[in-house]
Scaffold this active site. Structure first.
Site, PDB file in Angstrom:
ATOM      1  N   CYS A 398       0.905  -1.234  -0.119  1.00 42.79           N
ATOM      2  CA  CYS A 398       0.108  -0.105   0.064  1.00 42.79           C
ATOM      3  C   CYS A 398       0.785   1.260   0.106  1.00 42.79           C
ATOM      4  O   CYS A 398       1.361   1.620  -1.030  1.00 42.79           O
ATOM      5  CB  CYS A 398      -0.930  -0.166   1.166  1.00 42.79           C
ATOM      6  SG  CYS A 398      -2.329   1.112   1.055  1.00 42.79           S
ATOM      7  N   HIS A 529      -3.723  -4.670   0.349  1.00 44.78           N
ATOM      8  CA  HIS A 529      -2.987  -5.278   1.439  1.00 44.78           C
ATOM      9  C   HIS A 529      -3.226  -6.743   1.238  1.00 44.78           C
ATOM     10  O   HIS A 529      -3.845  -7.342   1.833  1.00 44.78           O
ATOM     11  CB  HIS A 529      -3.855  -4.874   2.674  1.00 44.78           C
ATOM     12  CG  HIS A 529      -3.346  -3.474   3.119  1.00 44.78           C
ATOM     13  ND1 HIS A 529      -2.138  -2.949   3.829  1.00 44.78           N
ATOM     14  CD2 HIS A 529      -4.234  -2.439   2.617  1.00 44.78           C
ATOM     15  CE1 HIS A 529      -2.294  -1.662   4.090  1.00 44.78           C
ATOM     16  NE2 HIS A 529      -3.491  -1.088   3.332  1.00 44.78           N
ATOM     17  N   GLU A 531      -1.451  -9.001   3.044  1.00 43.17           N
ATOM     18  CA  GLU A 531      -1.470  -9.669   4.192  1.00 43.17           C
ATOM     19  C   GLU A 531      -2.808  -9.929   5.002  1.00 43.17           C
ATOM     20  O   GLU A 531      -2.835 -10.716   5.688  1.00 43.17           O
ATOM     21  CB  GLU A 531      -0.401  -8.726   5.147  1.00 43.17           C
ATOM     22  CG  GLU A 531      -1.221  -7.306   5.732  1.00 43.17           C
ATOM     23  CD  GLU A 531      -0.888  -6.006   4.674  1.00 43.17           C
ATOM     24  OE1 GLU A 531      -0.664  -6.268   3.477  1.00 43.17           O
ATOM     25  OE2 GLU A 531      -1.375  -5.046   5.267  1.00 43.17           O
TER      26      GLU A 531
HETATM   27  N1  GLN Z   1      -1.590   6.618   3.068  1.00 41.36           N
HETATM   28  C1  GLN Z   1      -1.937   5.928   2.002  1.00 41.36           C
HETATM   29  C2  GLN Z   1      -3.171   6.091   1.388  1.00 41.36           C
HETATM   30  O1  GLN Z   1      -4.042   6.785   2.159  1.00 41.36           O
HETATM   31  C3  GLN Z   1      -1.584   4.473   2.122  1.00 41.36           C
HETATM   32  C4  GLN Z   1      -2.477   3.814   3.164  1.00 41.36           C
HETATM   33  C5  GLN Z   1      -1.993   2.502   3.612  1.00 41.36           C
HETATM   34  O2  GLN Z   1      -0.753   1.948   3.426  1.00 41.36           O
HETATM   35  N2  GLN Z   1      -2.996   1.554   4.290  1.00 41.36           N
HETATM   36  O3  GLN Z   1      -3.592   5.944   0.229  1.00 41.36           O
END
Ligand code: GLN
Length: 562
Positions: A398, A529, A531
């Protein structure tokens, strides 16, 4: 809402905690679900969080640990992740509630005359809403046994209405409700005995709510002996065989196996007047043993902005990442060694910063996990550049993907001020940008449950690392973010060598970015994600391939030293 499951007599197990928080109710609850499932019983697991927040999405991870996300986008407690991992089932928001969500539903129903003009009261209407939700989740899963973990500790004000729900249910179905207390026996020093008094008080407190535990899971550093079981049993009106010793273990996947050593599955079925069933834990036991017995170490550096509250909170905030590494490691039979690297160390200029970066070469693989905000971002970017240039296997989750794109744009496109608009809204090169629909939500301060959340499909490009890892063209993974790769820059980044190997079906959103294998052994970032959906016996394919690349690096380094 459906309130009955007509096909079978439904049984209820409630898990509650005594003495102190953090004794492992979630893992105990997951393990009980696992041992029942391994006997062919259809089970489902619920979590109740006593706070007013409607979900876990607005909470800082230092407050609450990792925010877990389900397929349907529910932002919830990490215990939901434990249930999914132990049961290998996808759960939904039906299986999660907070005080806030329960009250919200009751108040909204009242506003629409759903109570037909009655006076709506804390008791019985709040516990009745809780019971109806549990029944609904059980019916949806067609579960014979529904296991509900009540957050918090007995004796505190917060979870009293949930205990009241258990009491009310027990009046109606005395033979179908089982209450498990997960308690703790402290030891004052090395050779001291485990103390039973706090557990006795916890049971007395529970008695004050009209409840008596049927089983006590006695957590402690070491196994507890017969004498301690006798003491608890005598003072708490219980049988000794209903006190289960649950000492600390380093490998939580062994807990269901340990519970079965005490025949906990048989005890539960007997107490619920269910016929005994044969268990089959072969695959699970083999997995737990692989985790325990692996010797060959693989060193993974996790670069993040870490929290001053200490090591424990830190690990809690990345629980699913840690578990995914364990699943992938068990697949290859290796022992993962995790190193937490504070990204701010890589921001320092001069010799100190260079030294910190050079130390990255010691790792077999580096991960930049999800994150928010500006602190430590330049350090993460420096670490990513080091991994890219020195061919250290890199996996960005992410934020870790977004920052890999920023780093690539800065170095390979020469856009020195390229950034995500999360950090610099005025950058000339916003390679990561917020979607217009998100911008509107932010302007209206609509923060709760408004990120891009839950499962979304992605299409993978044939022949890429991602497509080969998944062995499929179409995948679905879970999301939690507001920002995206800016489509305006995609062509230029691709021309400069970055491959967007996963995209949304409309091609508007970039889901996976990678470098070709000829250029780098493993350099992959995912907007989703991965994970969140890795399971013990089905590790996420990208974690699996990342660990393979790390293992290969480890072996190559070892061979070059020999
Ligand atoms: N801060 C980034 C966003 O809002 C990544 C978010 C994250 O890693 N879950 O897109």
């Amino acid at each position: 809402m459906t309130t009955t499951n007509k096909s079978k007599t439904k049984k209820y197990i409630f898990i509650t905690g005594g003495v102190m928080s953090g004794v492992g109710k979630g893992v105990a609850s997951s393990s009980i679900a696992k041992i029942l499932q391994s006997r062919g019983i259809e089970v489902t697991s619920l979590k109740i969080d006593p706070y007013i927040n409607v979900d876990a999405g607005t909470m800082n991870p230092t407050e609450h640990g990792e925010v877990f996300v389900l397929d349907d986008g529910t932002e919830c407690d990490q215990d939901m992740g434990n249930y999914e991992r132990f049961l290998d089932r996808d759960l939904s928001g039906t299986n999660y509630m907070t005080t806030g969500s329960v009250y919200k539903a009751v108040i909204e129903r009242e506003r629409s005359m759903g109570y037909g003009g009655k006076c709506v009261e804390v008791v019985p209407h709040i516990p009745l809403e809780v019971i109806s939700r549990i029944d609904h989740a059980a019916a949806k899963a067609n579960a014979e046994i529904v296991i509900t973990e009540i957050g918090g500790t007995v004796g505190e004000y917060q979870n009293i209405l949930f205990l009241e729900a258990v009491r009310m249910l027990k009046i109606k179905h005395p033979k179908d409700v089982l209450l498990v207390l997960v308690s703790y026996l402290p030891m004052m020093n090395e050779d001291n005995e485990p103390k039973t008094k706090p557990t006795q008080y916890a049971v007395r407190t529970l008695n004050g709510t009209g409840l008596q535990p049927d089983i006590i899971i006695a957590r402690s550093r070491d196994p507890i002996d017969e004498k301690r079981k006798e003491k608890i049993a005598f003072n708490c009106n219980m049988r000794e065989e209903d006190i289960i010793s649950a000492p600390d273990v380093s490998n939580l996947y062994e807990i269901p196996v340990n519970f079965e050593k005490d025949e906990l599955g048989d005890t539960i079925l007997q107490k619920l007047s269910m016929r005994p069933r044969r268990k089959d834990m072969k695959e699970w036991r083999a997995f737990a043993e692989r985790v325990r017995d692996a010797k060959e170490p693989v060193r993974v550096g996790i670069v993040g902005k870490y929290f001053s509250t200490g090591k424990f909170v830190l690990a809690d905030s990345y629980l699913s990442v840690i578990e995914s590494i364990k699943h992938a490691s068990a697949h290859w039979g290796v022992k993962p060694e995790l190193h937490w690297l504070d990204s701010e160390r890589f921001e320092k200029g001069g010799a100190e910063g260079v030294k910190a970066l050079e130390e990255l070469a010691q790792y077999d693989g580096v991960i930049v996990p999800g994150g928010f905000g500006a602190r430590g971002v330049e350090g993460k970017l420096a670490a990513i550049r080091y991994c890219r240039e020195h061919k250290v296997p890199y996996f960005g989750l992410c934020y870790g993907m977004q920052l890999a794109v920023v780093e690539y744009a800065r170095d390979m496109l020469g856009f020195k001020d390229a950034n995500t608009t999360e950090i610099n809204a005025k950058t000339k090169h916003p390679v990561i940008d917020i979607l217009p629909e998100q911008k509107k939500l932010m302007a209206e301060q609509k923060y709760g449950a408004t990120m891009r959340l839950g499962a979304y499909p992605a299409v993978l490009k044939k022949g890429t690392i991602a497509a080969r890892a998944y062995g499929a063209e179409h995948i679905s993974e879970r999301h939690r973010h507001r920002y995206e790769v800016n489509p305006v820059y995609v062509k230029r980044l691709e021309k400069a060598g970055l491959v967007f190997s996963g995209q949304s079906p409309s091609r508007r959103l970039m889901e996976v970015a990678e470098l070709p294998r000829e250029v780098h052994p493993f350099f992959v970032g995912t907007q989703f994600h991965p994970e969140l959906k890795s399971r013990p016996l089905r590790p996420n394919p990208l974690f699996r391939e990342f660990m393979k690349a790390a293992l290969e690096r480890h072996r190559a380094e070892k061979a070059s030293r020999a």
